[in-house]
Motif scaffolding. Structure first.
Motif, PDB file in Angstrom:
ATOM      1  N   VAL A 125       0.829  -1.194   0.000  1.00  0.00           N
ATOM      2  CA  VAL A 125       0.000   0.000   0.000  1.00  0.00           C
ATOM      3  C   VAL A 125       0.869   1.251   0.000  1.00  0.00           C
ATOM      4  CG1 VAL A 125      -1.692   1.331   1.312  1.00  0.00           C
ATOM      5  CG2 VAL A 125      -1.959  -1.153   1.075  1.00  0.00           C
ATOM      6  N   GLN A 126       1.970   1.216   0.796  1.00  0.00           N
ATOM      7  CA  GLN A 126       2.873   2.358   0.848  1.00  0.00           C
ATOM      8  C   GLN A 126       3.560   2.583  -0.508  1.00  0.00           C
ATOM      9  OE1 GLN A 126       3.393   4.541   3.588  1.00  0.00           O
ATOM     10  NE2 GLN A 126       4.253   5.648   1.838  1.00  0.00           N
ATOM     11  N   ILE A 127       3.915   1.512  -1.182  1.00  0.00           N
ATOM     12  CA  ILE A 127       4.525   1.647  -2.512  1.00  0.00           C
ATOM     13  C   ILE A 127       3.535   2.300  -3.473  1.00  0.00           C
ATOM     14  CG2 ILE A 127       5.360   0.345  -4.514  1.00  0.00           C
ATOM     15  CD1 ILE A 127       6.636  -1.605  -2.600  1.00  0.00           C
ATOM     16  N   CYS A 128       2.291   1.909  -3.379  1.00  0.00           N
ATOM     17  CA  CYS A 128       1.268   2.510  -4.231  1.00  0.00           C
ATOM     18  C   CYS A 128       1.150   4.006  -3.951  1.00  0.00           C
ATOM     19  CB  CYS A 128      -0.058   1.808  -4.015  1.00  0.00           C
ATOM     20  SG  CYS A 128      -1.337   2.254  -5.199  1.00  0.00           S
ATOM     21  N   ILE A 129       1.204   4.380  -2.670  1.00  0.00           N
ATOM     22  CA  ILE A 129       1.152   5.795  -2.299  1.00  0.00           C
ATOM     23  C   ILE A 129       2.399   6.512  -2.815  1.00  0.00           C
ATOM     24  CG2 ILE A 129       1.143   7.386  -0.342  1.00  0.00           C
ATOM     25  CD1 ILE A 129      -0.466   5.257   1.208  1.00  0.00           C
ATOM     26  N   ASN A 130       3.544   5.854  -2.732  1.00  0.00           N
ATOM     27  CA  ASN A 130       4.791   6.462  -3.231  1.00  0.00           C
ATOM     28  C   ASN A 130       4.703   6.760  -4.733  1.00  0.00           C
ATOM     29  OD1 ASN A 130       5.829   6.273  -0.682  1.00  0.00           O
ATOM     30  ND2 ASN A 130       7.187   4.551  -1.115  1.00  0.00           N
ATOM     31  N   THR A 131       4.195   5.817  -5.489  1.00  0.00           N
ATOM     32  CA  THR A 131       4.086   6.042  -6.938  1.00  0.00           C
ATOM     33  C   THR A 131       3.155   7.208  -7.232  1.00  0.00           C
ATOM     34  OG1 THR A 131       2.303   4.397  -7.082  1.00  0.00           O
ATOM     35  CG2 THR A 131       4.560   3.628  -7.475  1.00  0.00           C
ATOM     36  N   LEU A 132       2.111   7.367  -6.425  1.00  0.00           N
ATOM     37  CA  LEU A 132       1.200   8.493  -6.617  1.00  0.00           C
ATOM     38  C   LEU A 132       1.923   9.823  -6.415  1.00  0.00           C
ATOM     39  CD1 LEU A 132      -1.658   9.581  -7.069  1.00  0.00           C
ATOM     40  CD2 LEU A 132      -2.037   9.352  -4.605  1.00  0.00           C
ATOM     41  N   HIS A 133       2.745   9.919  -5.375  1.00  0.00           N
ATOM     42  CA  HIS A 133       3.456  11.171  -5.111  1.00  0.00           C
ATOM     43  C   HIS A 133       4.593  11.388  -6.111  1.00  0.00           C
ATOM     44  CE1 HIS A 133       1.264  10.807  -1.295  1.00  0.00           C
ATOM     45  NE2 HIS A 133       1.428  12.118  -1.201  1.00  0.00           N
ATOM     46  N   LEU A 134       5.209  10.327  -6.561  1.00  0.00           N
ATOM     47  CA  LEU A 134       6.205  10.480  -7.615  1.00  0.00           C
ATOM     48  C   LEU A 134       5.563  11.013  -8.899  1.00  0.00           C
ATOM     49  CD1 LEU A 134       8.640   7.421  -7.422  1.00  0.00           C
ATOM     50  CD2 LEU A 134       9.222   9.843  -7.240  1.00  0.00           C
ATOM     51  N   GLU A 135       4.382  10.503  -9.194  1.00  0.00           N
ATOM     52  CA  GLU A 135       3.663  10.982 -10.366  1.00  0.00           C
ATOM     53  C   GLU A 135       3.321  12.454 -10.215  1.00  0.00           C
ATOM     54  OE1 GLU A 135      -0.617  10.202 -12.624  1.00  0.00           O
ATOM     55  OE2 GLU A 135       0.147   8.742 -11.180  1.00  0.00           O
ATOM     56  N   ASN A 136       2.902  12.864  -9.010  1.00  0.00           N
ATOM     57  CA  ASN A 136       2.565  14.266  -8.785  1.00  0.00           C
ATOM     58  C   ASN A 136       3.796  15.166  -8.807  1.00  0.00           C
ATOM     59  OD1 ASN A 136      -0.133  13.567  -8.516  1.00  0.00           O
ATOM     60  ND2 ASN A 136       0.020  13.316  -6.283  1.00  0.00           N
ATOM     61  N   SER A 137       4.982  14.593  -8.611  1.00  0.00           N
ATOM     62  CA  SER A 137       6.209  15.402  -8.595  1.00  0.00           C
ATOM     63  C   SER A 137       6.787  15.607  -9.991  1.00  0.00           C
ATOM     64  CB  SER A 137       7.267  14.738  -7.709  1.00  0.00           C
ATOM     65  OG  SER A 137       7.733  13.533  -8.302  1.00  0.00           O
ATOM     66  N   MET A 138       6.251  14.944 -11.010  1.00  0.00           N
ATOM     67  CA  MET A 138       6.788  15.081 -12.361  1.00  0.00           C
ATOM     68  C   MET A 138       6.747  16.518 -12.889  1.00  0.00           C
ATOM     69  SD  MET A 138       8.101  12.285 -13.569  1.00  0.00           S
ATOM     70  CE  MET A 138       8.697  11.850 -11.942  1.00  0.00           C
ATOM     71  N   PRO A 139       5.685  17.293 -12.625  1.00  0.00           N
ATOM     72  CA  PRO A 139       5.723  18.701 -13.074  1.00  0.00           C
ATOM     73  C   PRO A 139       6.885  19.486 -12.484  1.00  0.00           C
ATOM     74  CG  PRO A 139       3.477  18.049 -12.557  1.00  0.00           C
ATOM     75  CD  PRO A 139       4.352  16.922 -12.097  1.00  0.00           C
ATOM     76  N   PHE A 140       7.235  19.220 -11.220  1.00  0.00           N
ATOM     77  CA  PHE A 140       8.380  19.897 -10.623  1.00  0.00           C
ATOM     78  C   PHE A 140       9.669  19.492 -11.325  1.00  0.00           C
ATOM     79  CE2 PHE A 140       5.126  19.731  -7.346  1.00  0.00           C
ATOM     80  CZ  PHE A 140       5.137  21.029  -6.848  1.00  0.00           C
ATOM     81  N   LEU A 141       9.763  18.226 -11.689  1.00  0.00           N
ATOM     82  CA  LEU A 141      10.941  17.753 -12.413  1.00  0.00           C
ATOM     83  C   LEU A 141      10.998  18.371 -13.814  1.00  0.00           C
ATOM     84  CD1 LEU A 141      13.347  15.864 -12.003  1.00  0.00           C
ATOM     85  CD2 LEU A 141      12.003  14.038 -13.046  1.00  0.00           C
ATOM     86  N   ASP A 142       9.839  18.510 -14.472  1.00  0.00           N
ATOM     87  CA  ASP A 142       9.799  19.170 -15.780  1.00  0.00           C
ATOM     88  C   ASP A 142      10.231  20.628 -15.681  1.00  0.00           C
ATOM     89  OD1 ASP A 142       8.952  16.892 -17.065  1.00  0.00           O
ATOM     90  OD2 ASP A 142       6.823  17.362 -16.842  1.00  0.00           O
ATOM     91  N   ASP A 143       9.801  21.303 -14.629  1.00  0.00           N
ATOM     92  CA  ASP A 143      10.213  22.688 -14.449  1.00  0.00           C
ATOM     93  C   ASP A 143      11.714  22.795 -14.206  1.00  0.00           C
ATOM     94  OD1 ASP A 143       7.611  23.452 -14.746  1.00  0.00           O
ATOM     95  OD2 ASP A 143       7.183  23.546 -12.590  1.00  0.00           O
ATOM     96  N   TYR A 144      12.262  21.824 -13.510  1.00  0.00           N
ATOM     97  CA  TYR A 144      13.699  21.857 -13.212  1.00  0.00           C
ATOM     98  C   TYR A 144      14.529  21.724 -14.491  1.00  0.00           C
ATOM     99  CZ  TYR A 144      18.267  20.093 -11.900  1.00  0.00           C
ATOM    100  OH  TYR A 144      19.613  19.880 -11.814  1.00  0.00           O
ATOM    101  N   ILE A 145      14.130  20.806 -15.366  1.00  0.00           N
ATOM    102  CA  ILE A 145      14.939  20.544 -16.561  1.00  0.00           C
ATOM    103  C   ILE A 145      14.562  21.465 -17.720  1.00  0.00           C
ATOM    104  CG2 ILE A 145      15.252  18.138 -15.956  1.00  0.00           C
ATOM    105  CD1 ILE A 145      13.142  17.398 -17.937  1.00  0.00           C
ATOM    106  N   ALA A 146      13.569  22.346 -17.521  1.00  0.00           N
ATOM    107  CA  ALA A 146      13.191  23.260 -18.608  1.00  0.00           C
ATOM    108  C   ALA A 146      14.340  24.193 -18.967  1.00  0.00           C
ATOM    109  CB  ALA A 146      11.970  24.076 -18.205  1.00  0.00           C
ATOM    110  N   ALA A 147      15.186  24.497 -17.965  1.00  0.00           N
ATOM    111  CA  ALA A 147      16.325  25.370 -18.244  1.00  0.00           C
ATOM    112  C   ALA A 147      17.376  24.672 -19.102  1.00  0.00           C
ATOM    113  CB  ALA A 147      16.960  25.838 -16.927  1.00  0.00           C
ATOM    114  N   LEU A 148      17.397  23.332 -19.044  1.00  0.00           N
ATOM    115  CA  LEU A 148      18.381  22.577 -19.840  1.00  0.00           C
ATOM    116  C   LEU A 148      17.858  22.322 -21.238  1.00  0.00           C
ATOM    117  CD1 LEU A 148      19.478  19.960 -17.150  1.00  0.00           C
ATOM    118  CD2 LEU A 148      20.695  22.024 -17.849  1.00  0.00           C
TER     119      LEU A 148
END
Length: 778
Positions: free
Chosen positions: A532-555
């Motif tokens: 169940v915790q792994i499932c919750i982790n994948t949900l938060h990783l998915e929600n963090s993708m926009p932050f990762l996209d913003d980080y690499i936008a400069a590159l």
């Protein structure tokens, strides 16, 4: 008649006149016309008259000249006497002249001999005067050859051939000199080849210096650090010199000209000599033959080259210098080599060079070293491109190096992700204070509003692997972007160069790690709460993708496939949760011990319900959809398991009391399903999973067979979910149960009731079979 006769005479006269004035070609036509008109006799008469006329004319002419002829003959007889006396005078005069000229002839002969002797002396003097320069020049030529002064020797050869030997070519000794001149030519040509050999040895020795200078100039243009072309030993020497002089001088290599590093004078000297000897084609062939022999030696890799980065740089610099020198020879000499030979040399070299570079790529297991190799190859392409060397195939090697670099990074990051997932305990992350929380935000910038107002120590819904995986992905993108540095490629190519390996990391590597972690054969058998915790982790990783996209936008401008991948992983984890939950339900139900005594113990249902109540309380942080599907899966599995128990071939007989106990257990399951609290969820949906079993039990226990058979096939029938096959199986088991049952009271109403039940079940079984057969036939 007279008129015809006059006409005929006129006609014949014309014929005779025509014969007299024309050639013999008209004779045939004239004779033919005479005979055609039958005037032959008249024509002959006319002809005789004409002959007689001409005879008389000839006779008159001869009579007229006869006197002159007689006079001339008498004059000739008088001249004969004078001629005889003249002849005698000539003979006498001739004898006198012969006597007088004899002495003159003797003197003249003596004079001629003296003249010839003088001429011979003069010719001898002239011949000696011509031979002395030849001998002197020949002596000087021998001295020049002994001293290996080739240019003076060439001039002397030219003088001998064009000036001196031409004058003495009639002498036999000139042939000997001519033969020796051919030997001198061969000797001079051999000496020129020795000069060329020295040049080629100089090229082999200093080619790496020329290549190093070209690398330095290319690095200056591309703004690349000089450590990528300088060897470690040279860098140490430069540092020592800088320390002593306290100043830097980076222009030493970048301003160096090729003629300062390679002495081309011996090559030009050899070429000039062969041009003078008219042996340019032979010299060109010899030069090209020697270059074909030298090229494999230059291209040969030094031992242990792949173990030393300096050896790798020096090898490429040597190859670069070799072809730059050849390009200089091509442009500064006329016809020694041509473009065809140069390209042929390049084509043969490029194959071996590609093999060497590919081997270097395959033997590289260090990402930093592969980045350095990439920059060196870029420098090599930029330096050697100026010489016309084809560098397009080398770009393929860079792409292969890029692929190996990405594969190596994916392998390393795959292990790092695997270690991160293995070390995690899969419990919610606890933050002790604000400082620790700020450090976490710098590592993982996603904030959760629901936890912002919770005092410290603060519990976050995800575990520690989530920020660690985020940091690993972020670092992977940064390392991938380093390979694009220094490459003259478009922004789209840079995007692809980073996007593809990053998506592979997310869609394959990370997915594989999570699948291995949650797999049934995994060494770390995760608990239900950890899944169940792994499932919750994948949900938060998915929600963090926009932050990762913003980080690499400069590159780069790219969009990752992380969200879709994480959805797939979460789907797999959800399936694993369902499997884990169903396995636990099967253990609680303990299928192997049910219906042993035609009864179902309610303890199994109670144990199952207690487990599910405890489990569903852990769904606090799960998404609503996952909570709904998990509850649905559990209820569906319980219903299916109970139905399978009831219809199992292992249960041969069943009593009405066992069915009633089975109905009580079903009622407990229905009560549990109606009490589950899930947001935005109608509990009546869960009750639908038990409808098949509920209708079957109500039908059998309440004995509503007439209604079932009457309403069968109608959509609004009370027992629409009951199939004839399932009903027949339960009826057959109840009939078997009645056969095995021993009545406590042999006589009485109980026995009569059992007989009625048996009769009813027999009739129902018969009707159900007919119904099944009718459906099959229709």
């Amino acid at each position: 008649m007279n008129s015809e006769s006059r006409v005929s005479d006129t006609y014949l006269d014309n014929l005779l006149r025509q014969l007299e004035t024309s050639d013999s070609t008209q004779l045939t036509s004239c004779v033919r016309s005479v005979f055609i008109k039958n005037d032959s006799s008249e024509f002959l008469r006319k002809l005789d008259d004409r002959i007689k006329y001409y005879d008389s004319e000839i006779e008159k002419l001869c009579n007229f000249q006869y006197q002159n002829f007689v006079k001339a003959f008498h004059e000739l007889l008088q001249v004969r006497k004078d001629t005889t006396s003249m002849k005698n005078e000539l003979v006498k005069n001739n004898q006198m002249m012969q006597t007088a000229g004899k002495s003159l002839a003797e003197k003249t002969e003596s004079l001629i001999q003296q003249y010839n002797r003088r001429r011979n002396i003069q010719q001898t003097i002239e011949a000696l005067s011509q031979a002395f320069p030849v001998f002197e020049t020949y002596r000087k030529l021998q001295e020049c050859m002994e001293e290996k002064k080739l240019y003076p020797a060439l001039k002397l050869l030219e003088q001998l051939e064009t000036k001196h030997l031409v004058l003495v070519k009639e002498h036999r000794w000139s042939e000997i000199i001519q033969q020796n001149i051919a030997k001198f030519r061969d000797a001079i040509r051999n000496e020129s080849y020795n000069e060329l050999k020295n040049f080629l040895e100089n090229v082999a020795t200093h080619a790496d210096k020329v290549g190093k200078s070209a690398f330095a100039q290319a690095s200056s243009r591309l703004n690349i650090d000089k450590r990528y072309y300088m060897l470690e030993e040279d860098r140490r020497k430069e540092q020592q010199q800088q320390q002593q002089s306290n100043e830097t001088n980076d222009s030493t290599m970048t301003d160096t000209n090729i003629t300062e590093l390679i002495d081309f004078s011996s090559m030009y000297k050899s070429l000039h000599i062969n041009l003078f000897l008219n042996l340019k084609d032979d010299f060109s062939k010899h030069y090209q033959r020697e270059k074909r022999k030298q090229a494999p030696v230059i291209m040969d890799t030094p031992p242990k080259m792949h173990e030393s980065f300096d050896s790798f740089k020096k090898y490429l610099q040597r190859v670069t210098g070799f072809f730059i020198i050849e390009d200089h020879v091509l442009n500064t000499t006329d016809g020694v080599i041509d473009q065809r030979f140069y390209y042929d040399l390049c084509e043969k070299a490029i194959q071996q060079l590609l093999a060497v570079l590919r081997l270097a790529v395959l033997k590289s297991y260090n990402p930093e070293l592969m980045l350095d190799m990439k920059i060196v190859v870029v420098l090599f392409c930029a330096a050697i491109k100026e010489s016309g060397f084809p560098v397009i195939p080398l770009l393929d090697v860079i792409m292969e190096l890029r692929d190996n670099y990405h594969q190596l990074l994916l392998s390393q990051w795959g292990q790092r992700c695997r270690d991160t997932l293995t070390k995690d305990t899969y419990t919610p992350l606890i933050i002790e204070d604000e400082e620790q929380y700020q450090r976490l935000l710098r590592q993982f910038p996603m904030r959760i509003e629901a936890t912002e107002k919770i005092p410290f120590p603060r519990t976050l819904p995800y575990s520690e692997s989530v920020p660690n995986l985020y940091s690993e992905i972020k670092e992977f993108i940064l390392v991938c972007s380093k390979f694009a540095e220094g490459l003259n490629i478009s922004k789209t190519d840079v995007d692809d160069m980073i996007r593809k390996p990053t998506n592979i990391l997310l869609t394959k590597i990370l997915k594989t790690c999570l699948v291995e972690l949650t797999g049934t054969e995994s060494e770390s058998q995760l608990t239900f709460s950890q899944l169940v915790q792994i499932c919750i982790n994948t949900l938060h990783l998915e929600n963090s993708m926009p932050f990762l996209d913003d980080y690499i936008a400069a590159l780069v401008h790219l969009k990752l496939q992380g969200p879709s991948m994480l959805k797939d992983i979460r789907s797999l984890v959800e399936d694993r949760i369902y499997d884990k939950l169903n396995d636990k339900i099967d253990q609680c139900l303990d299928i192997g011990t049910l219906f042993v005594c035609f009864l179902i113990s309610s303890n199994y249902i109670q144990t199952t319900i207690q487990f599910l109540e405890t489990t569903f309380r852990a769904f606090t942080h799960l998404p609503t959809q996952l909570s709904q599907t998990t509850c649905s899966s559990a209820c569906k599995h319980i219903s299916t398991s109970l139905m399978n128990i009831l219809l199992s071939p292992d249960v041969k007989a069943i009593s009405l009391g066992a069915l009633q106990q089975f109905e009580l257990d079903l009622m407990q399951c229905e009560v549990f399903a109606s009490c589950i609290q899930i947001p935005n969820w109608d509990n009546s949906t869960l009750l639908l999973y038990f409808q098949d079993l509920r209708q079957l039990l109500d039908l059998v226990i309440n004995k509503d067979w007439n209604k079932y058979l009457t309403d069968f096939g109608k959509e609004d029938a009370q027992f629409a979910r009951v199939t004839p096959q399932a009903a027949l199986i339960v009826v057959e088991k109840m009939r078997e149960g009645l056969k095995r049952a021993r009545p406590f009271f042999p006589f009485g109403s109980r026995q009569q009731s059992e007989k009625d039940d048996k009769k009813l079940l027999d009739q129902v079984a018969k009707d159900l079979r007919n119904l099944i057969n009718d459906r099959a036939n229709s």
